[in-house]
Design an enzyme around this catalytic site. Structure first.
Site, PDB file in Angstrom:
ATOM      1  N   TYR A   1     -10.612  -0.239  11.266  1.00  0.00           N
ATOM      2  CA  TYR A   1     -11.853   0.195  10.596  1.00  0.00           C
ATOM      3  C   TYR A   1     -12.206  -0.670   9.405  1.00  0.00           C
ATOM      4  O   TYR A   1     -13.259  -0.498   8.822  1.00  0.00           O
ATOM      5  CB  TYR A   1     -11.756   1.671  10.168  1.00  0.00           C
ATOM      6  CG  TYR A   1     -10.531   2.016   9.354  1.00  0.00           C
ATOM      7  CD1 TYR A   1     -10.473   1.725   7.998  1.00  0.00           C
ATOM      8  CD2 TYR A   1      -9.416   2.612   9.949  1.00  0.00           C
ATOM      9  CE1 TYR A   1      -9.335   2.009   7.251  1.00  0.00           C
ATOM     10  CE2 TYR A   1      -8.278   2.902   9.213  1.00  0.00           C
ATOM     11  CZ  TYR A   1      -8.243   2.590   7.866  1.00  0.00           C
ATOM     12  OH  TYR A   1      -7.118   2.868   7.135  1.00  0.00           O
ATOM     13  N   LYS A   2     -11.316  -1.596   9.006  1.00  0.00           N
ATOM     14  CA  LYS A   2     -11.614  -2.481   7.870  1.00  0.00           C
ATOM     15  C   LYS A   2     -12.380  -3.694   8.392  1.00  0.00           C
ATOM     16  O   LYS A   2     -13.506  -3.551   8.866  1.00  0.00           O
ATOM     17  CB  LYS A   2     -10.315  -2.838   7.135  1.00  0.00           C
ATOM     18  CG  LYS A   2      -9.710  -1.626   6.423  1.00  0.00           C
ATOM     19  CD  LYS A   2      -8.357  -1.901   5.793  1.00  0.00           C
ATOM     20  CE  LYS A   2      -7.834  -0.645   5.089  1.00  0.00           C
ATOM     21  NZ  LYS A   2      -6.389  -0.657   4.880  1.00  0.00           N
TER      22      LYS A   2
ATOM     23  N   ASP B   1       2.408  -5.755   8.063  1.00  0.00           N
ATOM     24  CA  ASP B   1       1.189  -4.959   8.062  1.00  0.00           C
ATOM     25  C   ASP B   1       0.011  -5.916   7.881  1.00  0.00           C
ATOM     26  O   ASP B   1      -0.049  -6.647   6.883  1.00  0.00           O
ATOM     27  CB  ASP B   1       1.247  -3.915   6.937  1.00  0.00           C
ATOM     28  CG  ASP B   1       0.107  -2.906   7.050  1.00  0.00           C
ATOM     29  OD1 ASP B   1      -0.986  -3.317   7.493  1.00  0.00           O
ATOM     30  OD2 ASP B   1       0.303  -1.736   6.688  1.00  0.00           O
TER      31      ASP B   1
ATOM     32  N   PHE C   1       0.854  -1.184   0.000  1.00  0.00           N
ATOM     33  CA  PHE C   1       0.000   0.000   0.000  1.00  0.00           C
ATOM     34  C   PHE C   1       0.898   1.245   0.000  1.00  0.00           C
ATOM     35  O   PHE C   1       1.841   1.328   0.796  1.00  0.00           O
ATOM     36  CB  PHE C   1      -0.904  -0.035   1.233  1.00  0.00           C
ATOM     37  CG  PHE C   1      -1.996   0.991   1.222  1.00  0.00           C
ATOM     38  CD1 PHE C   1      -3.135   0.783   0.462  1.00  0.00           C
ATOM     39  CD2 PHE C   1      -1.886   2.154   1.958  1.00  0.00           C
ATOM     40  CE1 PHE C   1      -4.149   1.733   0.440  1.00  0.00           C
ATOM     41  CE2 PHE C   1      -2.900   3.105   1.941  1.00  0.00           C
ATOM     42  CZ  PHE C   1      -4.031   2.886   1.185  1.00  0.00           C
TER      43      PHE C   1
ATOM     44  N   ARG D   1     -12.866  -4.775  -6.758  1.00  0.00           N
ATOM     45  CA  ARG D   1     -12.487  -5.530  -5.570  1.00  0.00           C
ATOM     46  C   ARG D   1     -13.712  -5.801  -4.689  1.00  0.00           C
ATOM     47  O   ARG D   1     -14.515  -4.899  -4.442  1.00  0.00           O
ATOM     48  CB  ARG D   1     -11.460  -4.684  -4.818  1.00  0.00           C
ATOM     49  CG  ARG D   1     -10.883  -5.304  -3.600  1.00  0.00           C
ATOM     50  CD  ARG D   1      -9.785  -4.438  -3.043  1.00  0.00           C
ATOM     51  NE  ARG D   1     -10.340  -3.295  -2.303  1.00  0.00           N
ATOM     52  CZ  ARG D   1      -9.671  -2.606  -1.379  1.00  0.00           C
ATOM     53  NH1 ARG D   1      -8.413  -2.894  -1.103  1.00  0.00           N
ATOM     54  NH2 ARG D   1     -10.237  -1.598  -0.749  1.00  0.00           N
TER      55      ARG D   1
HETATM   56  C1  LIG Z   1      -5.765   0.724   4.662  1.00  0.00           C
HETATM   57  C2  LIG Z   1      -4.276   0.684   4.698  1.00  0.00           C
HETATM   58  C3  LIG Z   1      -3.544   1.752   5.225  1.00  0.00           C
HETATM   59  C4  LIG Z   1      -4.235   3.034   5.658  1.00  0.00           C
HETATM   60  O1  LIG Z   1      -3.505   3.724   6.605  1.00  0.00           O
HETATM   61  P1  LIG Z   1      -4.243   4.853   7.491  1.00  0.00           P
HETATM   62  O2  LIG Z   1      -3.120   5.572   8.148  1.00  0.00           O
HETATM   63  O3  LIG Z   1      -5.137   4.135   8.443  1.00  0.00           O
HETATM   64  O4  LIG Z   1      -5.028   5.718   6.576  1.00  0.00           O
HETATM   65  C5  LIG Z   1      -2.163   1.627   5.316  1.00  0.00           C
HETATM   66  N1  LIG Z   1      -1.546   0.494   4.895  1.00  0.00           N
HETATM   67  C6  LIG Z   1      -2.233  -0.546   4.376  1.00  0.00           C
HETATM   68  C7  LIG Z   1      -1.510  -1.774   3.940  1.00  0.00           C
HETATM   69  C8  LIG Z   1      -3.613  -0.475   4.247  1.00  0.00           C
HETATM   70  O5  LIG Z   1      -4.291  -1.472   3.704  1.00  0.00           O
END
Ligand SMILES: *Cc1c(COP(=O)(O)O)cnc(C)c1O
Length: 397
Positions: free
Chosen positions: A209-210, A184, A113, A356
């Site tokens: 939040y996911k 992660d 990400f 997705r």
């Molecule tokens: C959703 C996601 C994020 C989002 O980070 P936030 O700081 O919560 O906005 C970061 N890394 C990965 C791998 C994600 O899937």
């Protein structure tokens, strides 16, 4: 065993919506409405500052962290909540780099990400010690773990394709060459069984939040392995990670154990919502969840492939190598997803061409998947995406 008909009834889902997007933002647990209302009226409203002690606000980041710990294989005292995932990536990576001071290479993959990559780049610049961020293709990761590497920083489940790394094998490989790992778990926590302690991961981070359904803006979590927890140096040395925050000393001394990974004031109202979500998670068996998630995903792949030859599966076909999402490639994917959303099927689009869909047995069942297949088939077979109103991209896709 978990009864998913019971868990489904615990969520407030809009009538007629098939929500295959719990991998981006989980839905509202019914109990969260009252829990948040009470945190506002009874705690903030009535207790005011005494809520930190009386309502246990100050202890929430570790108390809720322990409940998330069960879902990812961490024993109590090793997970704490706070900040956002991007911040937690920074914090974990900074601590990991410190553990291998003689090496300079941080390894990650091109499927990661972007925020994780941006945070690593920012950290490297701030450190100014000549670190290199080496980005290789996901299939090249295993071979790239060599004795040059200080930190292996990976997201276990790819946010676009759902491809899943073998955390156990890659962590073992990293340790063999003397590297440390930052995992992660954004698309793993609440999606599949994870065993951070069993696979000897050094650091892990994730959001709530996911799949965990903590609500928009819910805090992130960080896990630190038992063998690092009393020695790792927090780069974000805020007062609530201090050994004695209320001594107001001018010198920073890291707190005991996982407390040192706290930074500042916790988001109390968000944690109230998350607490309601965790009341549901406390009843869930992660193996049963995985079995149900695979069944729903397989049903969806079979149904969509049979009806829509124009969609190409972007996720691994082997369920054992896939997280809890299924992605298809289509060059008009954005418009096609908008057409699905208009018809009640909510998934999301990830550039350049990924449609997705997330599979979350807590509130999605086989009937929902059948209806979702029918909507995708209708949109694709009848070219319903080919409508100018679906071409304009919103700010958030
Ligand atoms: C959703 C996601 C994020 C989002 O980070 P936030 O700081 O919560 O906005 C970061 N890394 C990965 C791998 C994600 O899937």
């Amino acid at each position: 065993m978990t009864d998913f008909a019971i868990t489904k009834a615990l969520f407030a889902l809009p009538e007629g919506m098939f929500y295959l997007d719990g991998n981006s933002l989980g839905p509202l647990p019914r109990a969260a409405q009252d829990r948040v209302a009470s945190a506002v009226a009874d705690e903030w409203g009535q207790m005011l500052i005494t809520g930190w002690n009386k309502a246990g606000w100050m202890a929430q980041p570790t108390a809720l962290g322990d409940r998330i710990g069960r879902l990812i294989g961490a024993s109590p005292g090793h997970v704490v909540l706070g900040d956002t995932l991007s911040v937690k990536v920074y914090q974990a990576l900074a601590a990991a780099i410190d553990l291998v001071p003689e090496r300079r290479v941080i390894l990650t993959d091109s499927g990661n990400f972007p925020s994780d990559i941006y945070m690593a780049e920012g950290l490297i610049t701030s450190l100014g010690r000549g670190h290199e961020l080496r980005v290789v293709a996901p299939e090249e990761i295993a071979a790239a773990i060599t004795s040059e590497i200080a930190v292996v920083m990976l997201t276990q489940v790819d946010y676009r394709t759902g491809r899943m790394y073998d955390m156990d094998a890659l962590t073992a490989k990293a340790h063999e060459v003397g590297a440390v790992t930052v995992w992660d778990l954004a698309h793993s926590a609440g999606a599949l069984p994870v065993d951070v302690a069993g696979c000897n991961a050094d650091f892990a981070v994730g959001c709530t939040y996911k799949y965990l359904n903590g609500g928009p803006g819910a805090p992130a979590f960080i896990y630190v392995a038992p063998h690092h927890i009393d020695t790792c140096q927090p780069a974000l040395s805020g007062w609530l990670g201090h050994e004695a925050p209320f001594a107001f000393d001018l010198d920073y001394r890291p707190g005991t154990g996982i407390e040192r990974m706290r930074v500042g004031t916790p988001p109390v109202l968000q944690m109230a919502a998350l607490e309601a979500a965790l009341d549901i998670w406390d009843q869930v068996d992660m193996q049963a969840l995985r079995t149900a998630s695979i069944a729903l995903s397989e049903q969806f792949i079979a149904g969509v492939e049979a009806a829509c030859p124009m969609l190409a599966l972007a996720s691994p076909r082997d369920a054992g190598q896939r997280g809890s999402q299924v992605s298809f490639r289509f060059d008009q994917g954005y418009a096609a997803m908008q057409a699905c959303i208009t018809r009640g099927l909510v998934g999301d689009f990830r550039a350049p061409d990924i449609m997705r869909f997330g599979f979350t047995p807590l509130f999605i069942d086989a009937d929902d998947v059948n209806r979702a297949i029918n909507i995708v088939a209708d949109v694709m077979q009848n070219r319903l995406w080919d409508d100018p109103t679906y071409q304009t991209r919103a700010a958030v896709t």
